[in-house]
Design a protein around this motif. Structure first.
Motif, PDB file in Angstrom:
ATOM      1  N   GLU A  80     132.222 106.537  12.320  1.00 38.50           N
ATOM      2  CA  GLU A  80     131.883 106.249  13.716  1.00 38.50           C
ATOM      3  C   GLU A  80     130.859 105.119  13.810  1.00 38.50           C
ATOM      4  O   GLU A  80     130.994 104.213  14.637  1.00 38.50           O
ATOM      5  CB  GLU A  80     131.311 107.494  14.406  1.00 38.50           C
ATOM      6  CG  GLU A  80     132.330 108.530  14.782  1.00 38.50           C
ATOM      7  CD  GLU A  80     131.678 109.730  15.449  1.00 38.50           C
ATOM      8  OE1 GLU A  80     130.775 109.548  16.283  1.00 38.50           O
ATOM      9  OE2 GLU A  80     132.095 110.861  15.128  1.00 38.50           O
ATOM     10  N   GLN A 109     132.580 101.849  12.843  1.00 40.97           N
ATOM     11  CA  GLN A 109     133.470 101.368  13.901  1.00 40.97           C
ATOM     12  C   GLN A 109     132.680 100.782  15.074  1.00 40.97           C
ATOM     13  O   GLN A 109     133.018  99.726  15.596  1.00 40.97           O
ATOM     14  CB  GLN A 109     134.374 102.498  14.404  1.00 40.97           C
ATOM     15  CG  GLN A 109     135.436 102.029  15.385  1.00 40.97           C
ATOM     16  CD  GLN A 109     136.420 101.087  14.729  1.00 40.97           C
ATOM     17  OE1 GLN A 109     137.024 101.419  13.713  1.00 40.97           O
ATOM     18  NE2 GLN A 109     136.597  99.905  15.291  1.00 40.97           N
ATOM     19  N   SER A 110     131.610 101.462  15.488  1.00 37.56           N
ATOM     20  CA  SER A 110     130.785 100.964  16.587  1.00 37.56           C
ATOM     21  C   SER A 110     130.195  99.601  16.248  1.00 37.56           C
ATOM     22  O   SER A 110     130.171  98.693  17.095  1.00 37.56           O
ATOM     23  CB  SER A 110     129.645 101.947  16.894  1.00 37.56           C
ATOM     24  OG  SER A 110     130.158 103.179  17.339  1.00 37.56           O
TER      25      SER A 110
END
Length: 136
Positions: A33, A36-37
């Motif tokens: 996460e 990806q951010s």
């Protein structure tokens, strides 16, 4: 005392394109996460490092602009990693669900990205780190 950071404050104009960010996180999904951010924001991600040894290798082998650190890697504190980053003047924040008293004492005033977090929170904390590196 944990840094009281308003992720909406400052840093909005900081361009993240091409910024090299180390992610140190032992939980696979959270690491992905974060990656990806950061990638969506235009950053180049080093990691996620899942151990202190992996993080040390990445710090030694890459030029970094900032870092996001989990406080605990499979039961091992990240004090050593925080120390290496501080020695190299690489701004960092902790990404953790732990309480303030679990932060490494010498770095308890660093910004904290509290889990669970949104992609917007990740970007805001990174912009804050890069906007005011000497303040964090």
């Amino acid at each position: 005392m944990m840094a009281d950071i308003d992720v909406e404050e400052g840093g909005k104009s900081v361009d993240l394109t091409g910024k090299r960010v180390l992610v140190v996180e032992d939980e696979l999904l959270i690491g992905l996460e974060l990656e990806q951010s950061l990638t969506d924001a235009g950053c180049a991600v080093a990691g996620p490092a899942e151990s202190v040894d992996q993080a040390r290798e990445l710090i030694d082998g890459a030029a970094l602009d900032a870092a996001l650190l989990d406080v605990n890697l499979d039961g091992r504190p990240v004090d050593e990693i925080a120390g290496l980053l501080a020695e190299r003047d690489i701004p960092f924040a902790f990404a953790t669900g732990w309480a303030a008293d679990n932060l490494p004492r010498p770095f308890a005033d660093r910004p904290v990205l509290q889990k669970p977090f949104s992609p917007q929170d990740v970007v805001a904390v990174l912009r804050l780190l890069l906007d005011r590196p000497s303040a964090v």
